[in-house]
Design a protein around this motif. Structure first.
Motif, PDB file in Angstrom:
ATOM      1  N   ASN A 194      14.911  -6.842  16.046  1.00 14.74           N
ATOM      2  CA  ASN A 194      14.168  -6.166  14.976  1.00 14.74           C
ATOM      3  C   ASN A 194      14.790  -4.820  14.629  1.00 14.74           C
ATOM      4  OD1 ASN A 194      13.396  -4.854  17.299  1.00 14.74           O
ATOM      5  ND2 ASN A 194      11.205  -4.870  16.845  1.00 14.74           N
ATOM      6  N   ARG A 195      14.686  -4.484  13.353  1.00 14.03           N
ATOM      7  CA  ARG A 195      15.167  -3.194  12.852  1.00 14.03           C
ATOM      8  C   ARG A 195      14.189  -2.663  11.803  1.00 14.03           C
ATOM      9  NH1 ARG A 195      20.480  -1.033  13.505  1.00 14.03           N
ATOM     10  NH2 ARG A 195      19.435   0.768  12.585  1.00 14.03           N
ATOM     11  N   PRO A 198       9.045   4.105  11.624  1.00 18.11           N
ATOM     12  CA  PRO A 198       9.969   3.129  12.204  1.00 18.11           C
ATOM     13  C   PRO A 198       9.509   2.743  13.618  1.00 18.11           C
ATOM     14  CG  PRO A 198      10.964   5.322  12.170  1.00 18.11           C
ATOM     15  CD  PRO A 198       9.665   5.424  11.432  1.00 18.11           C
ATOM     16  N   VAL A 199       9.970   1.583  14.098  1.00 26.27           N
ATOM     17  CA  VAL A 199       9.477   1.080  15.389  1.00 26.27           C
ATOM     18  C   VAL A 199      10.238   1.687  16.565  1.00 26.27           C
ATOM     19  CG1 VAL A 199      10.950  -0.987  15.422  1.00 26.27           C
ATOM     20  CG2 VAL A 199       8.724  -1.053  16.550  1.00 26.27           C
ATOM     21  N   HIS A 200      11.416   2.253  16.327  1.00 25.83           N
ATOM     22  CA  HIS A 200      12.285   2.795  17.400  1.00 25.83           C
ATOM     23  C   HIS A 200      12.589   1.721  18.446  1.00 25.83           C
ATOM     24  CE1 HIS A 200      11.968   6.814  15.709  1.00 25.83           C
ATOM     25  NE2 HIS A 200      10.654   6.663  15.646  1.00 25.83           N
ATOM     26  N   LEU A 242       8.104  -9.679   8.438  1.00 22.57           N
ATOM     27  CA  LEU A 242       8.305  -8.378   7.806  1.00 22.57           C
ATOM     28  C   LEU A 242       7.000  -7.610   7.963  1.00 22.57           C
ATOM     29  CD1 LEU A 242      10.112  -9.649   4.582  1.00 22.57           C
ATOM     30  CD2 LEU A 242      11.168  -8.275   6.393  1.00 22.57           C
ATOM     31  N   HIS A 243       7.051  -6.535   8.738  1.00 25.21           N
ATOM     32  CA  HIS A 243       5.844  -5.778   9.063  1.00 25.21           C
ATOM     33  C   HIS A 243       5.920  -4.418   8.369  1.00 25.21           C
ATOM     34  CE1 HIS A 243       3.101  -4.049  12.494  1.00 25.21           C
ATOM     35  NE2 HIS A 243       2.465  -4.176  11.350  1.00 25.21           N
ATOM     36  N   LYS A 300       0.850  -1.199   0.000  1.00 22.87           N
ATOM     37  CA  LYS A 300       0.000   0.000   0.000  1.00 22.87           C
ATOM     38  C   LYS A 300       0.882   1.244   0.000  1.00 22.87           C
ATOM     39  CE  LYS A 300      -3.987  -1.999   2.344  1.00 22.87           C
ATOM     40  NZ  LYS A 300      -4.766  -2.049   3.594  1.00 22.87           N
ATOM     41  N   PRO A 301       0.415   2.338  -0.635  1.00 17.45           N
ATOM     42  CA  PRO A 301       1.262   3.543  -0.722  1.00 17.45           C
ATOM     43  C   PRO A 301       1.643   4.124   0.640  1.00 17.45           C
ATOM     44  CG  PRO A 301      -0.874   3.878  -1.843  1.00 17.45           C
ATOM     45  CD  PRO A 301      -0.854   2.471  -1.345  1.00 17.45           C
ATOM     46  N   GLU A 302       0.845   3.873   1.690  1.00 20.08           N
ATOM     47  CA  GLU A 302       1.175   4.411   3.024  1.00 20.08           C
ATOM     48  C   GLU A 302       2.350   3.679   3.671  1.00 20.08           C
ATOM     49  OE1 GLU A 302      -1.949   3.436   1.570  1.00 20.08           O
ATOM     50  OE2 GLU A 302      -2.799   2.767   3.493  1.00 20.08           O
ATOM     51  N   GLY A 303       2.716   2.524   3.127  1.00 12.77           N
ATOM     52  CA  GLY A 303       3.806   1.725   3.712  1.00 12.77           C
ATOM     53  C   GLY A 303       5.152   2.381   3.446  1.00 12.77           C
ATOM     54  N   LYS A 304       5.768   2.931   4.478  1.00 11.41           N
ATOM     55  CA  LYS A 304       7.028   3.676   4.297  1.00 11.41           C
ATOM     56  C   LYS A 304       8.229   2.995   4.959  1.00 11.41           C
ATOM     57  CE  LYS A 304       5.301   7.095   1.951  1.00 11.41           C
ATOM     58  NZ  LYS A 304       5.098   6.596   0.578  1.00 11.41           N
ATOM     59  N   TRP A 305       7.974   2.075   5.854  1.00 13.32           N
ATOM     60  CA  TRP A 305       9.054   1.356   6.542  1.00 13.32           C
ATOM     61  C   TRP A 305       8.700  -0.115   6.611  1.00 13.32           C
ATOM     62  CZ3 TRP A 305      13.487   3.623   8.879  1.00 13.32           C
ATOM     63  CH2 TRP A 305      13.508   5.035   8.832  1.00 13.32           C
ATOM     64  N   ILE A 306       9.719  -0.955   6.751  1.00 12.83           N
ATOM     65  CA  ILE A 306       9.471  -2.367   7.048  1.00 12.83           C
ATOM     66  C   ILE A 306      10.235  -2.725   8.302  1.00 12.83           C
ATOM     67  CG2 ILE A 306       9.885  -4.747   6.314  1.00 12.83           C
ATOM     68  CD1 ILE A 306       9.154  -4.020   3.557  1.00 12.83           C
ATOM     69  N   ILE A 307       9.521  -3.307   9.250  1.00 13.27           N
ATOM     70  CA  ILE A 307      10.179  -3.767  10.471  1.00 13.27           C
ATOM     71  C   ILE A 307      10.440  -5.264  10.309  1.00 13.27           C
ATOM     72  CG2 ILE A 307       9.976  -4.020  12.969  1.00 13.27           C
ATOM     73  CD1 ILE A 307       7.840  -1.531  12.440  1.00 13.27           C
ATOM     74  N   ALA A 308      11.732  -5.595  10.280  1.00 12.28           N
ATOM     75  CA  ALA A 308      12.142  -6.992  10.098  1.00 12.28           C
ATOM     76  C   ALA A 308      12.440  -7.577  11.462  1.00 12.28           C
ATOM     77  CB  ALA A 308      13.378  -7.057   9.212  1.00 12.28           C
TER      78      ALA A 308
END
Ligand SMILES: Nc1nc2c(c(=O)[nH]1)N[C@H]1C(S)=C(S)[C@@H](COP(=O)(O)O)O[C@H]1N2
Ligand SMILES: [Mo]
Length: 442
Positions: free
Chosen positions: A234-235, A290-292, A284-285, A217-225
């Motif tokens: 996780n990063r 970012p999750v910080h 992969l989220h 989706k276009p709102e997806g800007k980060w992936i938390i692995a």
């Protein structure tokens, strides 16, 4: 050297360095035979203890040297019996270095013996390790990769399914951002100074392929692995990078990943600090922010001189290292020598490597060895003359963006001295008059 007669039963002794004054090898041999056997005689001549010679167990070490035919040429070798090959048992130094107190699962690492390796590929058994909760033993049949969050179709992949996607293979380096820490004590060998660095050919599925499959989706800007180890490490990775060259890898140098490297799946983020290459990848989220996580707040941030910390300093900047001659090695002959080393940049290809033998007063260009690849180790070499004088050798890499590897003083000026990660400073090695090589950073 002139050919000498060879004798399959009783090896003759090597030529005497004072040949003119000596009776010569053939005569010496006759003498040995007369005293009760070539082995005993040779051992006695070598000044070896009488015990080994008397047992007749250990032939003189030089019995296998020219002009003799070595023992192993006169017999059959070992049968083909090893299902998985190992290096020669004589290669005792080509091993990962372990650090006392840093082998326990809670936090462990080992370093690659860079000074023992040639070329750009790290053998899988020597790849550096960094674990935050030990190495899990994962049954691939029970492992899944979950892709969810801001996607049209959340997906769960088996290993088999992932291997059915079009795959890519690329040679990339990987380096821990704490390689080495900014703070003393400095190590002695190349492994101790810079061994949280390795390079391999990685095979897997481009992450963008999986994102396409799931419908990003276009709102997806980060992936938390997230990893499946006890640390559940996780990063957060920016989407721009995920859609560029990030891979979900299952193979390393042609064989399946080693357990230490994330078997059966890891995220590979070319050029980014090692910590982002999540091992034992299970999730992969896709998110907006970012999750910080701990790994991007308490750790893996760069504390600056003003007390503020720099976050998300992902890219491993351009760096180089002379691996030969390097710390604890020794030059044993005067004359022509060669500096050999490796250079790399998280921003692309290496454009040039300069070397110096006078502590950085004068520089000259090293030759780059093919292949020169994007975000991979590049080997370099440069000739130098050593006549027993003291030298301070060093290398300085420049990448295709024009970035020049800094001195440690330049880094401290830019960042202050409390910074811990991302030390890509020039590494000096000091060659003493006796030929000993030591860390030039005292
Ligand atoms: N799941 C998980 N991934 C991880 C780690 C970890 O402890 N757990 N360590 C990270 C760090 S700090 C580094 S430098 C690299 C080390 O990878 P390697 O052991 O294959 O060299 O993996 C990263 N990925
Ligand atoms: Mo790391």
């Amino acid at each position: 050297m002139t050919a000498r007669p060879q004798d399959a039963q009783a090896p003759i002794s090597p030529p005497d360095p004072e040949a003119a004054a000596s009776p010569g090898p053939t005569l010496q041999r006759r003498k040995f035979l007369a005293t009760g056997g070539a082995m005993v005689g040779a051992a006695a001549a070598m000044g070896m203890g009488g015990r080994a010679a008397a047992q007749g167990a250990a032939p003189a070490a030089d019995a296998n040297l020219p002009p003799n035919v070595p023992a192993w040429t006169r017999q059959l070798g070992a049968p083909t019996a090893a299902p998985y090959g190992k290096p020669s048992r004589f290669e005792t130094q080509a091993i990962r270095k372990l650090y006392p107190g840093l082998t326990e699962p809670m936090s462990a690492y080992s370093t690659t013996p860079l000074q023992e390796l040639d070329g750009i590929i790290t053998p899988n058994g020597l790849f550096y390790e960094r674990h935050h909760a030990g190495v899990p033993e994962i049954d691939p049949a029970q492992h899944r990769l979950m892709l969810h969050g801001l996607v049209e179709r959340p997906l769960i992949f088996t290993l088999d399914e992932l291997r059915q996607f079009p795959a890519e293979s690329h040679i990339y380096f990987m380096e821990c951002s704490g390689n080495p820490s900014f703070l003393p004590p400095w190590g002695k060998t190349a492994a101790e100074v810079c061994g949280l660095l390795s390079c391999a050919q990685w095979t897997g599925v481009p992450l963008k392929t999986l994102l396409h499959e799931a419908g990003l989706k276009p709102e997806g800007k980060w992936i938390i692995a997230e990893g499946a180890d006890g640390a559940a490490m996780n990063r957060s990775i920016p989407m721009e990078k995920c859609l560029d060259d990030v891979l979900v890898v299952y193979s390393q140098n042609g064989e399946r990943l080693r357990p230490e490297q994330g078997y059966p799946l890891r995220l590979f983020v070319p050029g980014y600090e090692g910590n982002t290459h999540i091992k034992w990848l299970r999730r992969l989220h896709v998110t907006e922010e970012p999750v910080h996580s701990r790994e991007e707040t308490a750790k893996y941030t760069d504390l600056m001189a003003d007390g503020k910390a720099r976050k998300f300093s992902f890219v491993m900047e351009c760096k180089s290292l002379i691996t030969a001659p390097s710390g604890t090695q020794r030059l044993t002959r005067k004359g022509m020598h060669e500096m050999r080393g490796i250079a790399w940049s998280g921003r692309g290809k290496i454009a040039r490597v300069d070397v110096s033998i006078d502590g950085g007063n004068n520089w000259y260009a090293a030759a780059l060895q093919d292949p020169v690849l994007d975000k991979a180790l590049t080997a370099f070499h440069a000739p130098f003359e050593w006549q027993g004088q003291e030298l301070m050798i060093m290398s300085r890499a420049i990448d295709e963006t024009g970035y020049v590897q800094p001195t440690i003083e330049q880094l401290a000026d830019a960042r202050g001295k409390v910074s811990f990660y991302h030390n890509n400073a020039i590494q000096p090695w000091k060659i003493s008059a006796s030929g000993e090589v030591a860390n030039g950073r005292a």
